[in-house]
Design an enzyme around this catalytic site. Structure first.
Site, PDB file in Angstrom:
ATOM      1  N   THR A  74      93.209 -73.134   6.522  1.00 11.97           N
ATOM      2  CA  THR A  74      93.230 -73.219   5.502  1.00 11.97           C
ATOM      3  C   THR A  74      93.456 -71.517   4.859  1.00 11.97           C
ATOM      4  OG1 THR A  74      91.232 -74.732   5.399  1.00 11.97           O
ATOM      5  CG2 THR A  74      91.306 -73.020   3.661  1.00 11.97           C
ATOM      6  N   CYS A 326      88.335 -82.528   5.021  1.00  9.25           N
ATOM      7  CA  CYS A 326      87.975 -81.773   3.847  1.00  9.25           C
ATOM      8  C   CYS A 326      87.449 -82.813   2.644  1.00  9.25           C
ATOM      9  CB  CYS A 326      88.956 -80.963   3.142  1.00  9.25           C
ATOM     10  SG  CYS A 326      89.842 -79.951   4.431  1.00  9.25           S
TER      11      CYS A 326
HETATM   12  C1  LIG Z   1      97.709 -80.131   8.041  1.00  7.51           C
HETATM   13  C2  LIG Z   1      96.550 -79.168   7.849  1.00  7.51           C
HETATM   14  N1  LIG Z   1      96.640 -78.008   7.390  1.00  7.51           N
HETATM   15  C3  LIG Z   1      95.693 -77.217   7.262  1.00  7.51           C
HETATM   16  C4  LIG Z   1      94.322 -77.528   7.952  1.00  7.51           C
HETATM   17  C5  LIG Z   1      93.229 -76.589   7.683  1.00  7.51           C
HETATM   18  O1  LIG Z   1      92.882 -75.942   8.833  1.00  7.51           O
HETATM   19  P1  LIG Z   1      91.213 -75.258   9.136  1.00  7.51           P
HETATM   20  O2  LIG Z   1      90.595 -76.479   9.231  1.00  7.51           O
HETATM   21  O3  LIG Z   1      91.621 -74.430  10.242  1.00  7.51           O
HETATM   22  O4  LIG Z   1      90.913 -74.579   7.970  1.00  7.51           O
HETATM   23  C6  LIG Z   1      94.211 -78.879   8.500  1.00  7.51           C
HETATM   24  C7  LIG Z   1      92.655 -79.206   8.941  1.00  7.51           C
HETATM   25  O5  LIG Z   1      92.219 -80.280   8.563  1.00  7.51           O
HETATM   26  C8  LIG Z   1      95.165 -79.505   8.360  1.00  7.51           C
HETATM   27  O6  LIG Z   1      95.364 -80.832   9.332  1.00  7.51           O
END
Ligand SMILES: Cc1ncc(COP(=O)(O)O)c(C=O)c1O
Length: 377
Positions: A74, A326
């Site tokens: 993120t 999320c």
């Molecule tokens: C494609 C994608 N981008 C970004 C993220 C975000 O990563 P993080 O959970 O490490 O913040 C995720 C996680 O769900 C993801 O699947």
């Protein structure tokens, strides 16, 4: 009585590998220093970070100095988009992305729109994938940034990011790739995929949650979001998360066998999809006509409400998901499925099943039995 849970939500997060956990514990206990300090303890902490940076760079075929660590995918996505767009705004304010990006990209783009940037979206075709040629139709002289994810986290669809990078060669626009679902799983590097920025995260590859990073090619215009002590070569201030970084390093090492991991994931995926079709012949695999990651299946079960299926499977000891982590917990239909299908029956009946390299065909059979119990009801 359900004696074993079967976890099929590995795209949301994978179980921490015990070897990673043990390594992190050792680092936590034995590393008192701040990596910015010049004394022995500080330098011990510094070495841990630099070795992890070398490992991440080796995985991506990049130079070590082009990697910086973040709190995960993120933050890497937020930093890349905001940092590059703001640094480029004198050249233009036009951005291109897709409607199937992760919320951490979508929300960053919405924030940039409020600052006066304009964003246009490449539409997925009938197969659910984005045609590389569609990039040409949106690309303008004042396009400063293009952001397209590598593997979609809800469908597993593999976007043609290499072709897109090729098409952008010679154009001023910077290219960002959210590779969170590809890193450590697919084989690629920043030569065959010549992008300017690429996001990755540890917890999708059996590493800890809360750590990840951004590849940012040196010389790329960038304005940091976190400012302070100048850590990470002024790209991300704040005392580094040493144990997390060490955990990411260990998780990267464990990806060495990724061709075999992929083969196992493909076996699980095939077995599960075929088994589910036998139980529910109307089942539809989204993205089946295009390239897909072996780690993720998006399956529509027309006639079944995906929310209640998820809850009932959970009671039977099976964890799957609807949409991305999320947004789970909310009842909003998935923006990703909606972008690739206008059919509400598909949108409201699609679940995501995602696998990991340590799972077995027996796990899939057990999950299928429990699916059958729930679907028969
Ligand atoms: C494609 C994608 N981008 C970004 C993220 C975000 O990563 P993080 O959970 O490490 O913040 C995720 C996680 O769900 C993801 O699947």
């Amino acid at each position: 009585m359900i004696n074993k849970r079967i976890y099929l939500d590995n795209a949301a997060s994978t179980p921490l590998d015990e070897r990673v956990a043990r390594h992190m514990m050792k680092i936590l206990v034995e590393t008192p220093g701040n990596p910015s300090s010049p004394h022995h303890e500080g330098q011990q902490a510094r070495i841990i970070i630099e070795e992890a940076r070398d490992a991440a760079a080796a995985m991506l075929g990049s130079e070590s100095r082009d990697i910086f660590f973040t709190s995960g995918g993120t933050e890497a996505n937020n930093s890349a988009l905001m940092g590059m767009a703001r640094a480029m705004q004198n050249h233009g304010r036009h951005i291109i992305s897709t409607p199937v990006e992760h919320p951490s990209v979508r929300a960053a783009l919405e924030a940039l729109e409020k600052e006066g940037f304009s964003v246009e979206y490449l539409k997925p075709g009938a197969d659910g994938n984005i045609a590389p040629a569609s990039l040409n139709s949106l690309l303008r002289d004042d396009t400063i940034l293009v952001s397209v994810m590598y593997v979609n986290n809800e469908t597993g669809i593999i976007h043609p990011v290499r072709e897109m990078a090729g098409m952008l060669a010679g154009h001023r626009a910077l290219f960002h790739v959210d590779a969170v679902q590809a890193f450590g799983k697919l084989d690629f590097d920043v030569h065959s995929l010549p992008c300017d920025a690429l996001s990755f995260s540890a917890h999708k590859i059996h590493g800890p949650k809360g750590i990840g990073g951004l590849f940012l090619r040196h010389g790329t215009p960038f304005r940091p979001r976190a400012v302070g002590g100048g850590q990470e070569a002024n790209r991300r201030a704040g005392t580094e998360n040493i144990s997390g970084i060490a955990g990411l390093h260990k998780a990267i090492e464990l990806c060495r066998e990724r061709p075999e991991h992929r083969r196992q994931a493909r076996r699980l995926q095939k077995h599960f999809e075929q088994g589910l079709r036998e139980i529910y012949p109307r089942a539809l695999i989204l993205g089946e006509q295009t390239l897909r990651s072996p780690y993720i299946s998006a399956i529509a079960l027309p006639g079944i409400d995906n929310q209640s299926l998820l809850l009932n499977l959970d009671l039977q000891g099976v964890a799957v998901s609807v949409g991305s982590a999320c947004s789970s917990g909310s009842i909003k239909p998935s923006h990703v499925i909606r972008a690739i299908s206008e059919d509400e029956t598909i949108v409201n009946s699609t679940i995501r099943v995602s696998y990991n390299r340590y799972q077995t065909i027996e796990d899939m059979d057990e999950a299928l039995m429990r699916f059958k119990t729930v679907l028969n009801r």
